[in-house]
Design an enzyme around this catalytic site. Structure first.
Site: not given
Length: 380
Positions: A71, A135
């Protein structure tokens, strides 16, 4: 044929995987790993997609793990970029796009290294990859979800390397062996509203809040420890929402962030904040609420076999011995450390989260070589 990390990186960058979207990124990783014989599992939780992949026997005593994320943060204004943020354009010796540095290059490098390693020299042990899509967000349903899933399935990493960018200016100069803890505190001070011309009839929460903030900011938390710099406290906002110049408000708020070393715990700092707030209330007649969130405790992986392994591989490939550091913000290593010993090593991070984020093509290949050497040396 060796797996090209730059080609995989481009595939990943073309996926607009802004948290919590996956946008197909984990599919590219899973396809490359499955083709090399990795047993792959998707581990979804809370709308986040995660991937766990293992080559070798479950529960093997020798199991080397990599952790990372696919991500990315938002691009901001696309017009401010010199290229398509999700175009993965290669020019001037760099690949450009959101996530090239943080940290799709790291994922591409350790995936390529792991695939080549198990294909060319199958080890007596297990190679594990735990890759998350959460994250850059709340980090609740990402690496935490993977570790929870591993615990229920009896999956274990003996050691782990997180592939976050760790080098300030040039490849190989720094690895992380720990991180400071991070604590956010919201202070809400309540008084009694009144006319500013008659302050004796009011209880001004701003006076109390300013005094409290000064006390907190002026107090040295410590002077550093063997492996950590001094802890820091930053007041990041003070708010009243009061548009009037002749009104003493009834309430005022402030937010602060503490980055703390291994001489503190989140619980101890929370108690300290409460004590300081109570003493200020006693002096001003206010009522203060302290709401604390600890996003991670400080931790340290002491210099030893794991740090020596990574340092030797970096020195062999880059000609420089990395500094062992605990600087910077937080990472998912703060969760992995409860599972097994963990260190972090990755790229130069100068353009991460910035407009025109980019990575040198040569650094991606160098990172794959370092990760490959680490695997060979670990299983030698």
């Amino acid at each position: 044929m060796p797996l090209d990390p730059v080609s995989l990186l481009k595939d990943l960058v073309r996926c607009p995987s802004v948290t919590p979207a996956d946008a197909g990124a984990l599919g590219h990783v899973e396809a490359a790993l499955a083709a090399a014989g990795f047993e792959c599992h998707r581990v979804p939780r809370g709308g986040i997609d995660n991937l766990y992949a293992r080559w070798g026997a479950k529960g093997h005593a020798r199991s080397f793990g990599f952790n990372g994320h696919t991500d990315v943060v938002p691009v901001g204004d696309p017009a401010s970029w010199s290229t398509d943020p999700f175009g993965a354009e290669e020019r001037d010796g760099h690949v450009w796009g959101r996530g090239t540095t943080d940290m799709k290059s790291g994922v591409a490098a350790f995936v390529a290294a792991a695939v080549d390693f198990v294909t060319e020299t199958p080890p007596d042990g297990a190679v594990i990859l735990a890759i998350t899509g959460d994250e850059e967000g709340a980090s609740v349903d990402g690496t935490r979800a993977l570790l929870d899933w591993m615990d229920t399935r009896g999956e274990r990493m003996a050691v782990c390397l997180v592939g976050e960018p760790t080098c300030p200016d040039r490849m190989g100069e720094m690895m992380k062996i720990g991180r400071r803890g991070s604590l956010n505190a919201q202070l809400t001070v309540r008084g009694v509203q009144g006319h500013s011309a008659y302050p004796h009839r009011a209880v001004n929460p701003l006076h109390a809040l300013v005094r409290l903030c000064d006390r907190l900011a002026s107090h040295p938390l410590d002077h550093g420890t063997d492996h950590f710099d001094p802890s820091t406290l930053a007041i990041v906002t003070i708010d009243t929402g009061n548009p009037a110049t002749n009104v003493i408000p009834a309430e005022a708020r402030a937010t602060l962030n503490i980055r703390f070393n291994d001489s503190h715990s989140g619980a101890a700092l929370t108690d300290w904040l409460g004590t300081e707030a109570a003493e200020t209330d006693a002096a001003f007649g206010t009522r203060t609420e302290v709401a604390v969130t600890v996003s991670g405790e400080s931790f340290l992986t002491p210099p030893g076999p794991l740090t020596d392994l990574v340092s030797a591989a970096v020195a062999a490939e880059c000609g420089v011995t990395p500094v062992l550091s605990t600087s910077g913000g937080t990472s998912d290593a703060r969760f992995v450390k409860d599972h097994c010993p963990v260190v972090e090593f990755g790229l130069v991070g100068r353009t991460m989260h910035a407009v025109d984020e980019r990575v040198a093509v040569g650094d991606v290949h160098a990172l794959k070589a370092i990760y490959g050497r680490i695997l060979r040396d670990y299983f030698a």
